[in-house]
Design a protein around this motif. Structure first.
Motif: not given
Length: 281
Positions: A236-252
């Motif tokens: 549910d999260t792996a793809a979205g986490e990278l897409i967000l991180a590479e756009a400058g965001g974060s998941t914790r």
């Protein structure tokens, strides 16, 4: 380590598998009488569209000879997968509940994992014909007008032509905090978390959204924050986490504030929260 040539070789199958799976999903979506809904062991629903999308992805990615860890193959024993160096982590239909409700908020998620770190990812939103793409240390992008097509065969050059870097220009400032919540999976803890935020941001706006599309809205900068206090799985999260991180965001993870971990023996994620690049806290 995956080099640039290998990444260029793997992006087309990653991209095309998601589009073809989206075509399988939309074929079922247009015919409500064919949903064939049943329940999995964890009591969550599965439809004919889930099964067809899984089959499409498995058949299309098969020639890469990279193993697949998928929601529809979750019964695989940990001993079989724990030493994988390279694998696809797949949710063939994320947002099955939203699919059944008919509100268009469902996605195809595919992540390319190397040593349990996501190196490449796509999230495809077939109803809206939008594809979100990211590569580790290579940026995050959205490509629009990607219609579901069971025979699609984009080349690398066609994929990168005309895509838009994320976050989107013009989304860098909101006059109030925009908080994304799951449309169908909220708990008392979710509401308590939002209540604490509202003490700091009285005019915050709640944006309810299904599936991993929330990660995409964060990556675009359209929403600022997302909290999840119900169970999710790694796919549910792996793809979205990278897409967000590479756009400058974060998941914790909550409450530890650590990064999410992948290919664990238990494939459930902890609770987590996400911030866009422009989140004010």
């Amino acid at each position: 380590m995956i080099n640039d040539k290998v990444r260029m070789y793997l992006l087309p199958p990653l991209f095309n598998a998601a589009v073809r799976a989206g075509a399988s999903i939309m074929k079922v979506y247009r015919n409500r009488d064919d949903y064939d809904i049943s329940l999995k062991e964890d009591r969550t629903p599965i439809t004919l569209a889930d099964r067809m999308a899984h089959r499409t992805i498995r058949e299309y990615l098969g020639p890469t000879r990279i193993p697949i860890l998928s929601e529809e193959g979750r019964e695989m024993r940990y001993e079989e997968r724990c030493n994988w160096e390279l694998y696809w982590l797949v949710d063939p239909l994320d947002g099955t509940v939203e699919f059944i409700k008919g509100n268009n908020e469902f996605t195809v998620n595919i992540a390319l994992m190397e040593n349990n770190v996501c190196m490449g990812a796509v999230i495809y939103v077939p109803y809206y014909e939008k594809m979100y793409v990211a590569g580790r240390d290579s940026g995050s992008y959205v490509k629009e007008g990607v219609a579901p097509d069971a025979a699609v065969d984009y080349s690398y050059e066609e994929i990168v032509r005309g895509w838009t870097p994320l976050p989107l220009a013009g989304e860098s400032h909101h006059d109030h905090l925009r908080v994304a919540l799951s449309r169908s999976h909220q708990t008392p803890e979710t509401h308590e978390h939002v209540a604490r935020l509202r003490e700091r941001f009285p005019d915050l706006e709640i944006v309810e959204q299904g599936s991993s599309y929330k990660f995409c809205l964060l990556a675009e900068g359209r929403v600022d924050y997302y909290v999840r206090t119900t169970h999710t799985y790694e796919w549910d999260t792996a793809a979205g986490e990278l897409i967000l991180a590479e756009a400058g965001g974060s998941t914790r993870a909550l409450p530890e504030e650590r990064e999410l971990r992948y290919n664990e023996e238990d494939l459930h994620n902890p609770w987590f929260h996400c911030r866009s690049k422009f989140c004010p806290f």
